[in-house]
Motif scaffolding. Structure first.
Motif, PDB file in Angstrom:
ATOM      1  N   GLN A 105      28.868  44.880  72.461  1.00 45.02           N
ATOM      2  CA  GLN A 105      29.554  44.565  70.581  1.00 45.02           C
ATOM      3  C   GLN A 105      30.613  44.818  70.726  1.00 45.02           C
ATOM      4  O   GLN A 105      31.197  43.113  69.956  1.00 45.02           O
ATOM      5  CB  GLN A 105      28.108  44.732  69.600  1.00 45.02           C
ATOM      6  CG  GLN A 105      26.733  44.000  70.655  1.00 45.02           C
ATOM      7  CD  GLN A 105      25.513  44.586  69.303  1.00 45.02           C
ATOM      8  OE1 GLN A 105      26.222  45.038  68.727  1.00 45.02           O
ATOM      9  NE2 GLN A 105      24.929  44.720  69.841  1.00 45.02           N
ATOM     10  N   GLY A 152      33.468  43.133  72.676  1.00 50.01           N
ATOM     11  CA  GLY A 152      33.267  41.218  72.200  1.00 50.01           C
ATOM     12  C   GLY A 152      33.851  41.167  70.831  1.00 50.01           C
ATOM     13  O   GLY A 152      35.333  40.751  70.389  1.00 50.01           O
ATOM     14  N   MET A 153      34.079  42.777  69.681  1.00 49.03           N
ATOM     15  CA  MET A 153      34.637  42.042  68.795  1.00 49.03           C
ATOM     16  C   MET A 153      36.411  42.697  68.322  1.00 49.03           C
ATOM     17  O   MET A 153      37.052  42.238  68.549  1.00 49.03           O
ATOM     18  CB  MET A 153      34.005  43.096  67.593  1.00 49.03           C
ATOM     19  CG  MET A 153      33.059  42.752  67.639  1.00 49.03           C
ATOM     20  SD  MET A 153      31.341  43.902  66.436  1.00 49.03           S
ATOM     21  CE  MET A 153      32.931  43.828  64.569  1.00 49.03           C
ATOM     22  N   SER A 198      38.118  42.399  71.365  1.00 45.21           N
ATOM     23  CA  SER A 198      38.976  40.853  71.607  1.00 45.21           C
ATOM     24  C   SER A 198      39.438  40.161  71.272  1.00 45.21           C
ATOM     25  O   SER A 198      40.403  39.618  71.289  1.00 45.21           O
ATOM     26  CB  SER A 198      37.886  40.614  72.815  1.00 45.21           C
ATOM     27  OG  SER A 198      36.840  39.607  72.665  1.00 45.21           O
TER      28      SER A 198
END
Lengths: 227, 282
Positions: A181, A184-185, A187
């Motif tokens: 998670q 993703g954040m 990125s």
């Protein structure tokens, strides 16, 4: 937490003679998996794979695949699952490669994708001069070496420290959902891809002397940003 | 847009692709009563949910399917059967460590991972022994799993049940049921839950794209990889939409369902940038 299989493989790497971690990784894999050829290759911008570290016995297989543009490593990377070739001399999947590899004395090849979710980095390829499969225990270990190989690639691109502790390079833990998670954040925060985001997270954890899990926790809780 | 997380945990009953229409529910009430040991007025619903699960499983044998979405749906069916308040599924990874794959509620993930992290709890014991673990009253089990029990009680759970995901002699993972009332589940309920866990196992082993992975382990690993992709997408949506990852998951899943797309495809679109959080309107 019990990491049975991981601990065993990490122990095998740790017990190799001192040297570059990439060399110790290859030597441990070659001996533990009974595959003289061990190669970790990174996907480039083209369809090809570039060998980053390998045992000398892996060079024929790698070179032939690069020259001919086909082979088990390419497919493992592209498809995202393991490719097991027990007997190259009877293979018809890659006509040109299999014939050439057989001529060079290769008989069995096992290629494993280096991936983490949507992130596909390349492949770990194992090769032998004798035909035959990987028994279940070695197959499990090969999957673990593939996961560690991915960690190693991310470390190489993120830090330039050859002597970092094994625990710092090889992150295994139950908090992995948070790590993904956080990847993703970050990125989004960086406007970058997942690979770059994860490499940066790892480098940041290393530089701030923090575990990757705890950094990921901070990122997901919005206590830390990496932009 | 604002999403309502609870909404996502309700299976849309009408107009599902299966189109499984239930009748009046009168016909086989008595048999199901004996089978499920549940109050008479909830039986038609329970029967339908069970049948739905089997119909969905049959679909997976002939069509492309999305494993994580399938397992989430399966856990939701167990909740809908009123057997448990929350249900989660874990699969073993190549290192022999249990990893979260799906749950009826995203927050269940935290309690599942807590057990793995601290190496204690009914789920761990079930996985290690390969046998179901019943905890009718959590308040009586302080000594056995001190950390887990404290955590589960604090979250409002009073009873826990774990059943293994089995394949012949191998244990591939476990399904965990969390109940808000003490007492545990009935023997008949346990049989239904074990059947659901077996369906989950078959689902894991039926992923079509994995025909060349050769081994059960390869399939488990690929199953867990699809979960990782979803966690990455959750992070992207959470940051783009400034929401927490659980809300991001609910949004992804609701969008996938409403638009009749696979959860994994929507996650991929988010990761490759073709779909942003602001596009996930339903």
């Amino acid at each position: 937490m019990n990491h049975g299989n991981f601990d065993r493989v990490l122990g095998a790497i740790a017990s190799q003679p001192p040297g570059l971690i990439t060399d110790r990784f290859c030597a441990a894999a070659a001996s533990g998996l009974s595959t003289p050829g061990v190669s970790v290759a990174l996907a480039g911008t083209s369809a090809s794979l570039e060998t980053i570290f390998a045992t000398p016995e892996a060079s024929n297989g790698d070179t032939l695949q690069a020259d001919l543009g086909e082979g088990p490593s390419f497919d493992a990377h592209r498809l995202g699952w393991p490719i097991i070739v027990e007997n190259l001399s009877r293979d018809s999947t890659w006509p040109a490669f299999s014939r050439a590899a057989t001529d060079h004395g290769l008989r069995a090849m096992f290629a494993f994708p280096l991936r983490s979710g949507a992130m596909k980095l390349g492949a770990l390829t194992l090769s032998r001069p004798v035909a035959g499969g990987l028994d279940p225990q070695l197959y499990t270990d090969a999957l673990i070496y593939a996961r560690l190989g991915l960690d190693l690639l991310l470390t190489n691109t993120a830090t330039d420290a050859p002597d970092v502790a094994l625990e710092q390079i090889f992150t295994v833990g139950a908090d992995s959902a948070l790590i993904h998670q956080a990847t993703g954040m970050v990125s989004v925060q960086l406007g970058a891809g997942l690979t770059e985001a994860l490499a940066l997270l790892r480098a940041h954890a290393y530089a701030s002397n923090q575990s990757l899990s705890s950094l990921a926790q901070d990122v997901v809780a919005r206590r830390t940003r990496l932009d | 847009m604002v999403t309502n997380p609870t909404e996502c945990n309700c299976r849309p009953e009408a107009g599902t692709p299966q189109g499984f229409e239930h009748g009046s529910g009168q016909a086989s009430t008595k048999n199901v009563d004996e089978l499920l040991d549940t109050p008479t007025d909830s039986l038609p619903q329970g029967e339908r949910q069970l049948l739905d699960a089997f119909v969905e499983l049959a679909d997976t044998l002939v069509e492309d399917f999305d494993l994580v979405d399938f397992l989430c749906g399966l856990t939701e069916r167990v909740v809908a059967l009123e057997i448990a308040a929350e249900v989660g599924i874990l699969l073993v990874d190549e290192g022999g460590v249990l990893q979260f794959i799906a749950a009826s509620h995203e927050r269940t993930q935290m309690l599942e991972l807590f057990q793995v992290e601290h190496d204690e709890g009914p789920c761990q014991d079930c996985f290690t022994t390969g046998e179901p673990v019943s905890v009718p009253n959590l308040a009586d089990t302080d000594e056995r799993w001190p950390l887990f029990t404290t955590k589960a009680l604090a979250l409002g759970f009073r009873s826990v049940q774990a059943v293994p995901l089995r394949l012949r002699g191998t244990v591939l993972g476990a399904m965990n049921l969390f109940l808000t009332e003490p007492g545990g589940i009935t023997t008949q309920g346990l049989a239904v839950v074990q059947a659901m866990a077996d369906i989950a196992t078959i689902g894991v082993l039926q992923q079509r794209e994995l025909h060349r992975a050769h081994t059960v382990e390869g399939q488990l690993q690929s199953a867990l990889q699809s979960r990782i992709g979803i966690e990455q997408a959750k992070g992207i949506v959470a940051e783009q939409g400034q929401m927490d990852p659980d809300a991001a998951f609910d949004l992804l899943r609701l969008y996938a369902r409403t638009n009749n797309r696979k959860l994994l495809d929507v996650a991929r679109a988010v990761i490759d940038g073709t779909t942003a959080a602001s596009d996930l309107t339903v």
